[in-house]
Design a protein around this motif. Structure first.
Motif, PDB file in Angstrom:
ATOM      1  N   LYS A  10      71.872  54.713 -46.033  1.00 16.87           N
ATOM      2  CA  LYS A  10      73.478  56.055 -46.426  1.00 16.87           C
ATOM      3  C   LYS A  10      74.776  55.179 -46.710  1.00 16.87           C
ATOM      4  CE  LYS A  10      71.303  59.113 -43.253  1.00 16.87           C
ATOM      5  NZ  LYS A  10      71.108  59.391 -41.752  1.00 16.87           N
ATOM      6  N   THR A  11      75.037  55.673 -47.473  1.00 18.78           N
ATOM      7  CA  THR A  11      76.566  55.908 -48.174  1.00 18.78           C
ATOM      8  C   THR A  11      77.837  56.034 -46.744  1.00 18.78           C
ATOM      9  OG1 THR A  11      77.344  57.938 -49.825  1.00 18.78           O
ATOM     10  CG2 THR A  11      76.633  55.702 -50.345  1.00 18.78           C
ATOM     11  N   ASN A  12      79.079  55.739 -46.756  1.00 18.78           N
ATOM     12  CA  ASN A  12      79.552  54.982 -45.890  1.00 18.78           C
ATOM     13  C   ASN A  12      80.620  56.683 -46.319  1.00 18.78           C
ATOM     14  OD1 ASN A  12      81.634  55.937 -43.688  1.00 18.78           O
ATOM     15  ND2 ASN A  12      82.182  53.136 -43.764  1.00 18.78           N
ATOM     16  N   LYS A  15      85.411  57.535 -45.731  1.00 21.72           N
ATOM     17  CA  LYS A  15      86.724  57.067 -46.002  1.00 21.72           C
ATOM     18  C   LYS A  15      87.445  58.417 -46.260  1.00 21.72           C
ATOM     19  CE  LYS A  15      88.108  53.821 -49.398  1.00 21.72           C
ATOM     20  NZ  LYS A  15      88.601  54.179 -51.108  1.00 21.72           N
TER      21      LYS A  15
END
Lengths: 283, 290
Positions: A10-12, A15
């Motif tokens: 999973k991407t973060n 941001k």
């Protein structure tokens, strides 16, 4: 033929996007900092109430409201002196950085410089730099020069030390990578070591801003004819405590503005997450 | 240096044929490290050859000098005895016409994914840049990373980061790819996926791969040849030929009797060396195999 990303990856997405609306940013700032703000306001309130109830005389401890009034009333004069102090602080800071960062690079690249200059620098920290002020006056006379010199001296050490630490923190694999790509010495510095060291360099610069203000004020105490430090000395001699507090506030604001300026530049330059970088470097 | 750069330019211009590149030969290499506790022998007089286009794994217990091999072959550290030849050139300084993948991804946190992949092109000053840019996009797509070109590494997961570093190693299309336990830091599932991704990317590039690992089934699944190493000081115990496992390799490969036979053979070597205990004695595990 794109391979599908596995579900494990999973991407973060946390941001934060840059919010352009000022109102939204203020709201967010309050949301993040409300505890700090609340405790700050709390302290001011307790102070005000105590001074009023206990009838503390203003020459001992003026109430916050009285200080604020003085800050506004005396602002023409204090602002004029602020410029002197600000000028000394900024010039001293810039000179400190302009000498400190190249010197740190020299120390990192030359064993000889490390054994001589760096060792000497560390040893010189035993000298309280404030105590050098009378000497600097003797050498550079009254005027701005001795204040700028002492500010530079104050800034210098944290900048050098943090830059050295930053440049030396490059993981060995990264240097192997640079060499296996055939990077020149300059490229290795400019594309690998320097950017990797930036978080640490900025940490040094931030410490240096607060020390710069200390340096300039001490210089003005010893041999001032202008500047906030000088005015404060005079006001203290006449027991104008409210005024002394007002100047203290001016100095604090000056320090906070400079610190935040560097933080702002840092955020612009370092868009990655330095915490993650350090964790990886230490694995 | 100049030659190798020309090679790279030609490859970019013409595309590449199969099994390109040069033979790597390691001749009687020893490596002794001078440590505070006295000299430490990492590799003991070792020789082997890797042919162009081969996928060779070096398999051995931790601390057996596997990484030292890669360092010596790439010319990053000198060997104490012996020499390494790549083609007809002796390796005496860092050899730049190869891709290197480390256990940690070593991405530049301050560069975007695409800019990280393009780093070798930038440093080796390969031209035309547009051609390599195109290749970088292709590699990223093959690695399942399209859409992440402008992300920063800190926004990616561990597996994705390592994929970026593999793309970086491959962007200049080097004939040799050195991989030092590249999937060692990843969890088991991601690791399996990465093995398949690596095979997919490799099957298109036909470069020689020297793959360091301590995972037996990973080595068997990926390689043409396995070099099994002893405990320190590292020596070659055996070289296994895996040509009986046909390519392309996929899930069915793991069901082949040959697949398990190779794994058991390697286990057996390690048991004999005392690197593995072979389990409880009553099982007679060791006897059955021998």
């Amino acid at each position: 033929m794109a391979l599908p990303l596995t579900a494990l990856e999973k991407t973060n997405d946390q941001k934060p996007g840059p919010s352009t609306h000022l109102g939204a940013r203020v709201k967010k700032y309050i949301a993040n900092q409300w505890m700090a703000l609340a405790s700050f306001i709390g302290v001011i309130l307790i102070w005000e109430i105590y001074v009023r109830l206990a009838k503390v005389p203003a020459y001992v401890l003026p109430a916050p409201s009285v200080i604020l009034q003085a800050m506004i009333e005396e602002s023409p004069e204090l602002l004029k002196h602020s410029w002197y102090t600000l000028y000394e602080v900024i010039l001293g800071f810039l000179i400190g950085g302009a000498i400190g960062i190249p010197l740190a690079i020299l120390i990192v690249y030359s064993k000889f410089a490390e054994k001589t200059i760096y060792a000497f620098l560390v040893a010189s920290q035993a000298i309280p730099k404030v105590a050098l002020a009378p000497l600097l006056i003797a050498w550079f006379s009254y005027g701005m020069t001795p204040k700028i010199v002492i500010t530079t001296l104050m800034c210098f050490f944290p900048i050098v030390v943090n830059t050295v630490v930053g440049l030396n923190s490059t993981p060995s694999e990264m240097l192997y990578l640079a060499r296996s790509l055939g990077a020149s010495g300059f490229e290795t510095f400019w594309k690998f070591r320097f950017p990797h060291g930036l978080p640490s360099i900025f940490a040094g610069l931030k410490v240096a801003t607060s020390l710069a203000v200390v340096g300039a004020v001490v210089g003005e105490y010893v041999a001032g004819v202008n500047g906030l430090g000088y005015v404060q000395m005079i006001r203290a001699a006449f027991v104008r405590t409210t005024s002394v507090f007002a100047i203290l506030m001016y100095l604090s604001i000056l320090g906070i503005v400079l610190f935040n300026l560097i933080s702002y530049i840092e955020k612009r330059v370092i868009r990655w997450d330095p915490k993650q970088q350090f964790e990886r470097a230490q694995e | 240096m100049i030659n190798s750069k020309n090679d790279e330019m030609n490859r970019a211009a013409t595309g590449h044929s199969e099994k390109r590149g040069q033979t790597v030969s390691v001749e009687g290499v020893s490596k002794v490290y001078q440590t505070a506790g006295g000299p430490l022998k990492a590799i003991e007089r070792t020789s082997f050859k890797i042919e162009p286009g081969e996928f060779v794994s070096v398999l051995g217990p931790s601390g057996c000098g596997k990484t030292t091999f890669l360092m010596v072959i790439s010319g990053l550290i000198p060997c104490t005895e012996g020499y390494v030849m790549i083609g007809d050139r002796k390796v005496e300084k860092p050899y730049t016409d190869l891709g290197f993948v480390f256990q940690r991804d070593i991405l530049m946190e301050w560069r975007t994914v695409l800019s990280n992949v393009m780093l070798p092109v930038e440093i080796k000053k390969l031209k035309p840049v547009e051609k390599y840019q195109e290749r970088a996009h292709e590699l990223l797509e093959m690695a399942g990373l399209s859409g992440f070109e402008n992300s920063l590494p800190c926004e990616l997961s561990g597996g994705m980061r390592q994929r970026v570093s593999i793309c970086r190693a491959l962007v200049s299309d080097p004939p040799i790819l050195l991989m030092d336990e590249p999937f060692g830091a990843l969890d088991a599932l991601t690791r399996e996926q990465m093995n398949d991704d690596l095979l997919k990317i490799w099957s298109k590039s036909h470069s020689m791969v020297l793959f360091i690992t301590h995972n037996i089934s990973e080595a068997v699944y990926l390689s043409d040849k396995i070099i099994v190493m002893s405990k320190r000081p590292g020596r070659i115990l055996e070289t296994l030929d895996l040509s009986d496992l046909p390519r392309p390799r996929n899930m069915t490969t793991k069901e082949f009797p040959a697949f398990n036979r190779h794994i058991n053979k390697i286990r057996h070597i390690f048991v004999n060396q005392g690197i593995l205990s072979g389990g409880e004695e009553e099982t007679g595990y060791v006897d059955k195999l021998s």
